[in-house]
Design an enzyme around this catalytic site. Structure first.
Site, short mmCIF file in Angstrom:
data_model
loop_
_atom_site.label_atom_id
_atom_site.label_comp_id
_atom_site.label_asym_id
_atom_site.label_seq_id
_atom_site.Cartn_x
_atom_site.Cartn_y
_atom_site.Cartn_z
N TYR A 16 0.84 -1.21 0.00
CA TYR A 16 0.00 0.00 0.00
C TYR A 16 0.88 1.26 0.00
O TYR A 16 0.49 2.30 -0.52
CB TYR A 16 -0.97 -0.04 1.18
CG TYR A 16 -2.21 0.80 0.95
CD1 TYR A 16 -3.03 0.59 -0.15
CD2 TYR A 16 -2.56 1.82 1.84
CE1 TYR A 16 -4.16 1.37 -0.37
CE2 TYR A 16 -3.69 2.59 1.63
CZ TYR A 16 -4.49 2.35 0.53
OH TYR A 16 -5.60 3.14 0.33
N LYS A 28 -3.19 8.44 2.56
CA LYS A 28 -4.45 8.32 3.31
C LYS A 28 -4.30 8.92 4.71
O LYS A 28 -5.25 9.48 5.25
CB LYS A 28 -4.91 6.86 3.38
CG LYS A 28 -5.35 6.27 2.05
CD LYS A 28 -6.48 7.06 1.39
CE LYS A 28 -7.11 6.29 0.22
NZ LYS A 28 -8.01 7.15 -0.59
P1 NAD Z 1 -12.34 3.55 -8.58
O1 NAD Z 1 -11.18 3.26 -9.43
O2 NAD Z 1 -13.67 3.16 -9.06
O3 NAD Z 1 -12.37 5.09 -8.17
C1 NAD Z 1 -11.23 5.92 -8.16
C2 NAD Z 1 -11.62 7.15 -8.92
O4 NAD Z 1 -10.55 8.13 -8.90
C3 NAD Z 1 -11.91 6.87 -10.41
O5 NAD Z 1 -13.19 7.35 -10.73
C4 NAD Z 1 -10.85 7.66 -11.14
O6 NAD Z 1 -11.28 8.16 -12.39
C5 NAD Z 1 -10.63 8.79 -10.13
N1 NAD Z 1 -9.42 9.56 -10.42
C6 NAD Z 1 -8.13 9.13 -10.47
N2 NAD Z 1 -7.32 10.15 -10.84
C7 NAD Z 1 -8.13 11.24 -11.02
C8 NAD Z 1 -7.90 12.58 -11.41
N3 NAD Z 1 -6.68 13.05 -11.68
N4 NAD Z 1 -8.97 13.41 -11.51
C9 NAD Z 1 -10.22 12.97 -11.21
N5 NAD Z 1 -10.49 11.73 -10.84
C10 NAD Z 1 -9.45 10.86 -10.75
O7 NAD Z 1 -12.02 2.79 -7.20
P2 NAD Z 1 -12.71 2.92 -5.74
O8 NAD Z 1 -12.20 1.75 -4.99
O9 NAD Z 1 -14.15 3.15 -5.87
O10 NAD Z 1 -11.97 4.19 -5.14
C11 NAD Z 1 -12.65 5.30 -4.59
C12 NAD Z 1 -11.97 5.75 -3.31
O11 NAD Z 1 -12.14 4.76 -2.32
C13 NAD Z 1 -10.46 5.99 -3.44
O12 NAD Z 1 -10.12 7.11 -2.65
C14 NAD Z 1 -9.89 4.73 -2.80
O13 NAD Z 1 -8.59 4.92 -2.29
C15 NAD Z 1 -10.90 4.54 -1.68
N6 NAD Z 1 -10.90 3.22 -1.06
C16 NAD Z 1 -10.98 2.09 -1.81
C17 NAD Z 1 -10.95 0.85 -1.19
C18 NAD Z 1 -10.98 -0.41 -2.01
O14 NAD Z 1 -10.61 -1.47 -1.49
N7 NAD Z 1 -11.44 -0.36 -3.27
C19 NAD Z 1 -10.87 0.76 0.20
C20 NAD Z 1 -10.81 1.93 0.95
C21 NAD Z 1 -10.81 3.17 0.31
#
Ligand code: NAD
Length: 256
Positions: free
Chosen positions: A156, A163
């Site tokens: 990570y 984060k």
């Molecule tokens: P996801 O890939 O669907 O979403 C990530 C989003 O970030 C995408 O829509 C992408 O287009 C956007 N993004 C990246 N660079 C960008 C930029 N320069 N401008 C605008 N948008 C941009 O995946 P997700 O898992 O739904 O992630 C959403 C959030 O949840 C993130 O912050 C991720 O770290 C967090 N999260 C995810 C998990 C997991 O296990 N999937 C767990 C905890 C937290």
């Protein structure tokens, strides 16, 4: 009557049908919110448009969160179309694949800066532009974090540090925006199979370990996060701000 009747919500971070942001958009729509969605680039736009249509979303706007002009344009459109914003969901993060595998010692200056810019500073940049539109409406901002901010998870790496900074940013923003009645919170979600997660080396190992060891003995799904986002963006949580709210089947309480 819906929990979000009459509220205007802008959601950053829908990329596809697995995105946490999409589950949030669906839950908010069901509870009566009017939505605007943004997309990071043209490739993402192709997937977001049909999803927006299925939710009857009229406002689908471009926004690369590293570009101040894009951010300004989004809030200028929302000001014209809505006159104000009640809810902002920040569900955006990015780090280069090379940063999300191997030793943390391989973290590069450029990769670190990029992860911090997209995943942390973006929340400040969005909040700044949203602030005048959210003033005095009992607004709510929610961002997505992960337990890798507090404990070490394999691969990570820089995202864990990002984060941690994001969670501190939530506290500072909550203090800065509180006098205008705006609340700011983070949801710390358990592992979910999304596009972002696919970039984390060893993700499957983390997910199966969590499912085995977590008090509820099961991983979460996107709708579990959406339900908590609904609570944090509705008046049900009107005195709740500055917090990190775990939606992880309780994994964070386990020592061994
Ligand atoms: P996801 O890939 O669907 O979403 C990530 C989003 O970030 C995408 O829509 C992408 O287009 C956007 N993004 C990246 N660079 C960008 C930029 N320069 N401008 C605008 N948008 C941009 O995946 P997700 O898992 O739904 O992630 C959403 C959030 O949840 C993130 O912050 C991720 O770290 C967090 N999260 C995810 C998990 C997991 O296990 N999937 C767990 C905890 C937290």
């Amino acid at each position: 009557m819906g929990l979000l009747d009459g509220k205007k919500a802008v959601i950053f971070g829908v990329a596809n049908e697995k995105s946490i942001a999409l589950a949030i958009a669906e839950a908010f729509r069901k509870e009566g919110a009017e939505l605007a969605l943004t997309y990071a680039n043209e490739m993402v736009e192709k997937r977001v448009r049909p999803l927006a249509e299925s939710l009857d979303v009229k406002l689908v706007l471009p926004c690369d969160v590293t570009r101040d002009l894009d951010i300004k344009a989004v809030f200028s459109t929302l000001g014209e179309e809505w006159g104000g914003v009640d809810i902002l969901v920040h569900s955006v993060a990015f780090a280069n694949k090379e940063e999300l595998r191997g030793s943390f010692l391989n973290t590069t200056r450029e990769g670190f800066a990029l992860a911090m810019n997209v995943s942390v500073y973006s929340l400040i940049a969005l909040a700044k532009e949203a602030a005048p539109l959210m003033q005095g409406r009992g607004g709510s901002i929610v961002t997505m974090t992960y337990y890798g901010s507090q404990k070490v998870f394999p691969s990570y790496n820089a995202m864990g540090v990002a984060k941690a900074a994001l969670e501190a940013t939530v506290r500072y923003l909550a203090e800065a925006m509180g006098p205008d009645g705006v609340r700011v919170n983070a949801i710390s979600a358990g592992p979910l199979r999304t596009l972002a997660a696919a970039g984390v080396g060893g993700f499957n190992h983390i997910a199966s370990h969590v499912a085995e060891k977590t008090p509820l003995r099961t991983n979460i799904d996107q709708d579990d996060v959406a339900d908590t986002a609904l609570y944090l963006c509705s008046d049900m949580s009107k005195k709740v701000t500055g917090g990190v709210h775990f939606v992880d089947s309780g994994f964070n309480i386990i020592g061994m």
